[in-house]
Design an enzyme around this catalytic site. Structure first.
Site, short mmCIF file in Angstrom:
data_model
loop_
_atom_site.label_atom_id
_atom_site.label_comp_id
_atom_site.label_asym_id
_atom_site.label_seq_id
_atom_site.Cartn_x
_atom_site.Cartn_y
_atom_site.Cartn_z
N GLN A 18 1.57 8.27 -1.02
CA GLN A 18 1.91 8.29 -2.31
C GLN A 18 3.15 8.81 -2.79
O GLN A 18 3.02 10.20 -2.16
CB GLN A 18 0.62 8.94 -3.15
CG GLN A 18 0.28 8.86 -4.66
CD GLN A 18 0.42 7.43 -5.13
OE1 GLN A 18 -0.22 6.47 -4.70
NE2 GLN A 18 1.22 7.29 -6.09
N LYS B 205 -6.73 2.93 -6.47
CA LYS B 205 -6.30 1.87 -5.34
C LYS B 205 -7.69 2.10 -4.37
O LYS B 205 -8.14 0.94 -3.76
CB LYS B 205 -5.20 2.46 -4.50
CG LYS B 205 -3.93 2.28 -5.18
CD LYS B 205 -2.71 3.15 -4.64
CE LYS B 205 -1.54 2.80 -5.44
NZ LYS B 205 -0.40 3.72 -5.14
N ASP C 285 3.63 -1.30 1.05
CA ASP C 285 4.24 -0.83 -0.20
C ASP C 285 5.43 -1.80 -0.27
O ASP C 285 6.17 -2.01 -1.45
CB ASP C 285 4.66 0.62 -0.44
CG ASP C 285 3.91 1.19 -1.13
OD1 ASP C 285 3.21 0.69 -2.28
OD2 ASP C 285 3.78 2.62 -1.43
#
Ligand code: NDP
Length: 288
Positions: free
Chosen positions: A97, A53, A120
């Site tokens: 995460q 990422k 997200d």
């Protein structure tokens, strides 16, 4: 029929090319889109995802920071990190995460992220906005699936889409996005009786299960489009999906491979959401 491959890697590269110029334009207007990733613990897979990422952000000229915390971090300490990032004007997207260590309540953490920085698309506010057809940050994997279908010019209106899997991050939101696109949606899951009965009727099958060979040629009608979200390992440790690729390719009209399918799209949509968050923050500044 031999299926055409939907090459997620190539589509992702095209989307990223477009994002590069969006980032450039924002930078010319004094905004550098910024993504903060919080990584708790030392899960190997998570470390790889996070590295990818960050690398992807840098390639587009975006700002990215990584906050690494030990697995012993308390929930309160993690909340404090998120609150600081919520207030940080150089950060437009926050990603924690997952999975988090067991002593931390993931739901509480996701809800602590500002919905305007929830790139997200997991915050209940964004899920609610998506469900009611409002502008929202869409969850990256299902969003990537929709972009892939758009890319091949597949018209979803009136089609029957069967989603296999109903997780909050893939299956459920994928079904909602298909519904928003005027498809007719069926959800299947581990308690579904006679999976083949349902998948055989599908114009589009989305497999998001996490088990190899869940979808075989017996599950697929001729000419169906098959999207494989699964990420599994075969007996030789190679990455593979939920779909028995070789045999299903003989029946489907289009199919996504694993790797080079849905995976590269997921990170790309995260970048897209971060650029969108940055653009929105600029609009808010102009309004203020
Ligand atoms: P979950 O484990 O959260 O959900 C799996 C779903 O599959 C559940 O809804 C479960 O049903 C259902 N299921 C399990 N067994 C069967 C079965 N035999 N028949 C039908 N349905 C079944 O997984 P995720 O949604 O998080 O992920 C799914 C897969 O996608 C994984 O392989 C994951 O690694 C991958 N993934 C890939 C991404 C990418 O970028 N390519 C991103 C995210 C995930 P029930 O609800 O009843 O338990």
């Amino acid at each position: 029929m031999t299926a055409q491959i939907i090459n997620g890697k190539e589509i992702a590269e095209k989307v990223r090319e477009g994002l590069k110029s969006d980032v450039q334009e924002l930078r010319e207007n004094g905004i550098v889109p910024g993504l903060a990733v919080i990584l708790v613990g030392d899960n190997q897979a998570s470390q790889t995802y996070v590295r990818n990422k960050q690398k992807a952000c840098e390639e587009l000229g975006m700002h990215s920071i990584l906050i690494k915390r030990s697995a012993e971090l308390t929930e309160e300490e993690l909340m404090k990190d998120i609150q600081d990032l919520n207030l940080d004007d150089s950060i437009h997207g926050i990603l924690v995460q997952l999975p988090l260590p067991g002593h931390i309540n993931e739901k509480k953490i996701i809800e602590a992220i500002s919905p305007e920085k929830d790139v997200d698309g997991f915050h209940p506010i964004n899920i609610g906005r998506m469900m009611t057809g409002q502008d929202a940050f869409l969850p990256c994997t299902p969003y990537g699936v929709m972009v892939m279908l758009e890319h091949i010019g597949y018209e979803l209106e009136g089609r029957h889409v069967v989603i296999v899997g109903r997780s909050n991050i893939v299956g459920k939101p994928a079904g909602q996005l298909f519904l928003n696109a005027n498809a007719t949606v069926t959800y299947c899951h581990s308690k579904t009786n006679d999976l083949i009965y349902h998948t055989k009727q599908a114009d589009v099958i989305v497999a998001a299960v996490g088990k190899r060979n869940t979808i075989t040629s017996d599950h697929v009608k001729d000419g169906a489009v098959v999207i494989d979200v699964g990420m599994n390992r075969d007996e030789d440790g190679r990455l593979c999906g939920d779909v028995a690729f070789e045999e299903v390719s003989q029946k489907a009209s289009y199919i996504t491979p694993v790797p080079k399918g849905v995976g590269p799209m997921t990170i790309t949509m995260l970048l897209q959401n971060t650029v969108k968050a940055a653009r929105k923050s600029k609009e808010l500044q102009l309004k203020a």
